[in-house]
Design a protein around this motif. Structure first.
Motif, short mmCIF file in Angstrom:
data_model
loop_
_atom_site.label_atom_id
_atom_site.label_comp_id
_atom_site.label_asym_id
_atom_site.label_seq_id
_atom_site.Cartn_x
_atom_site.Cartn_y
_atom_site.Cartn_z
N MET A 1 0.83 -1.19 0.00
CA MET A 1 0.00 0.00 0.00
C MET A 1 0.87 1.25 0.00
N THR A 2 1.75 1.34 -0.99
CA THR A 2 2.79 2.37 -0.94
C THR A 2 3.10 2.85 -2.34
N PHE A 3 3.48 4.11 -2.48
CA PHE A 3 4.13 4.54 -3.72
C PHE A 3 5.38 5.34 -3.38
N THR A 4 6.38 5.18 -4.25
CA THR A 4 7.75 5.54 -3.91
C THR A 4 8.48 6.05 -5.12
N ALA A 5 9.38 7.02 -4.90
CA ALA A 5 10.32 7.48 -5.93
C ALA A 5 11.73 7.36 -5.37
N ILE A 6 12.63 6.84 -6.19
CA ILE A 6 14.04 6.68 -5.84
C ILE A 6 14.86 7.33 -6.95
N GLY A 7 15.95 8.01 -6.59
CA GLY A 7 16.71 8.65 -7.65
C GLY A 7 18.13 8.99 -7.31
N ARG A 8 18.87 9.30 -8.37
CA ARG A 8 20.25 9.80 -8.27
C ARG A 8 20.34 11.06 -9.12
N CYS A 9 20.97 12.08 -8.59
CA CYS A 9 21.18 13.31 -9.33
C CYS A 9 22.41 13.14 -10.23
N PRO A 10 22.27 13.31 -11.55
CA PRO A 10 23.43 13.10 -12.43
C PRO A 10 24.48 14.18 -12.28
N ARG A 11 24.12 15.35 -11.74
CA ARG A 11 25.10 16.44 -11.58
C ARG A 11 25.92 16.28 -10.31
N THR A 12 25.26 15.91 -9.20
CA THR A 12 25.93 15.89 -7.89
C THR A 12 26.20 14.48 -7.37
N GLY A 13 25.56 13.48 -7.95
CA GLY A 13 25.70 12.12 -7.45
C GLY A 13 24.88 11.83 -6.20
N ARG A 14 24.09 12.79 -5.75
CA ARG A 14 23.27 12.56 -4.56
C ARG A 14 22.19 11.51 -4.84
N LEU A 15 21.84 10.77 -3.81
CA LEU A 15 20.89 9.67 -3.91
C LEU A 15 19.81 9.85 -2.86
N GLY A 16 18.59 9.38 -3.15
CA GLY A 16 17.55 9.53 -2.15
C GLY A 16 16.28 8.79 -2.49
N VAL A 17 15.36 8.82 -1.51
CA VAL A 17 14.08 8.11 -1.59
C VAL A 17 12.99 9.00 -1.01
N ALA A 18 11.82 8.99 -1.65
CA ALA A 18 10.62 9.57 -1.07
C ALA A 18 9.51 8.54 -1.17
N THR A 19 8.71 8.41 -0.11
CA THR A 19 7.71 7.36 -0.09
C THR A 19 6.53 7.74 0.78
N THR A 20 5.37 7.20 0.47
CA THR A 20 4.17 7.44 1.27
C THR A 20 3.29 6.20 1.23
N THR A 21 2.48 6.03 2.29
CA THR A 21 1.66 4.83 2.41
C THR A 21 0.46 5.08 3.31
N GLY A 22 -0.45 4.11 3.34
CA GLY A 22 -1.63 4.19 4.19
C GLY A 22 -1.39 3.72 5.60
N GLU A 23 -0.21 3.20 5.90
CA GLU A 23 0.13 2.78 7.25
C GLU A 23 0.97 3.85 7.95
N MET A 24 1.14 3.70 9.25
CA MET A 24 1.96 4.63 10.01
C MET A 24 3.45 4.44 9.73
N ALA A 25 4.19 5.51 9.83
CA ALA A 25 5.65 5.51 9.97
C ALA A 25 6.38 4.75 8.87
N ILE A 26 6.05 5.03 7.62
CA ILE A 26 6.74 4.36 6.52
C ILE A 26 8.22 4.69 6.51
N GLY A 27 8.59 5.86 7.03
CA GLY A 27 10.00 6.24 7.06
C GLY A 27 10.87 5.39 7.95
#
Length: 229
Positions: A1-27
């Motif tokens: 029950m979740t949707f998520t985006a994951i990525g890398r910045c091609p300029r800086t090399g930074r990496l990260g995740v954003a996510t949300t769900t119907g349950e508590m405390a997905i982070g």
């Protein structure tokens, strides 16, 4: 029950995740990232052990697909999981198990993944993918937020969302952008509220370790016309 985006910045090399769900405390159990190594998300019927294992394999130098193959081989319940990995080179690997609830699926692009399960339909993923594809001039955390917002506006989950998270470590190894909304009737709105307060302050927090004389964040923000707190 979740949707998520994951990525890398091609300029800086930074990496990260954003996510949300119907349950508590997905982070607390789905997003994982290590600077200069990779970003991982383990949504659906989450096994929170898979994220740390993926990071260990990335530390050993495994590329994204090899890491995913190892996770698949180690988990007897893999068809109940979604797994997404973007490694330090921007390679992507993603898998949606057959026992994920409909709508389920994923889309990949240049150094990014969007994925979801138990969604109202494919438009959620399509709109997230479009948000990632057209926002390449933005910094990574903004791109991830825009993708999550697009999925929310497209309908998200049939019963709505309750928690959301954004995690983007800096290449230096520490993390400034680590935001969580653990229990809220509108977590995307609340995540934007926190993001819009913190995001303008990132340059201050990046400078302060090497320049303690920078002063208090309150004074720094006021001098630049930034509202804080």
């Amino acid at each position: 029950m979740t949707f998520t985006a994951i990525g890398r910045c091609p300029r800086t090399g930074r990496l990260g995740v954003a996510t949300t769900t119907g349950e508590m405390a997905i982070g607390s159990r789905a997003p994982y990232a290590l600077a200069n190594l990779g970003a991982v998300a383990t949504p659906a019927l989450t096994d929170p052990r898979l994220g740390p294992l993926a990071l260990k394999l990335l530390e050993l130098g495994y590329p994204a697909q090899r890491v995913l193959d190892e996770l698949v081989a180690s988990d007897p319940h893999i068809e109940s999981r979604q797994l997404g990995i973007v490694d330090r080179w921007g390679h992507t690997a993603v898998r949606t198990g057959e026992r994920n609830s409909q709508w389920r699926g994923h889309i990949t692009g240049d150094g990014w993944i969007v994925m979801g399960n138990a969604l109202v339909g494919q438009k959620v993923a399509d709109d997230m993918a479009q948000a990632m594809a057209i926002s390449t001039d933005d910094d990574l955390e903004t791109r991830l937020m825009k993708a999550l917002d697009a999925g929310t506006r497209a309908g998200g989950q049939p019963t709505g969302q309750r928690s959301a998270a954004l995690y983007v470590p800096e290449p230096e190894g520490y993390t400034i952008m680590n935001l969580r909304v653990d229990d809220h009737p509108d977590p995307m709105t609340e995540l934007w509220r926190l993001f819009n307060k913190l995001h303008p302050l990132v340059p201050y927090y990046k400078e302060r370790p090497d320049n303690p004389g920078i002063g208090r964040v309150y004074d720094w923000a006021q001098a630049r016309g930034i509202q804080y707190p």
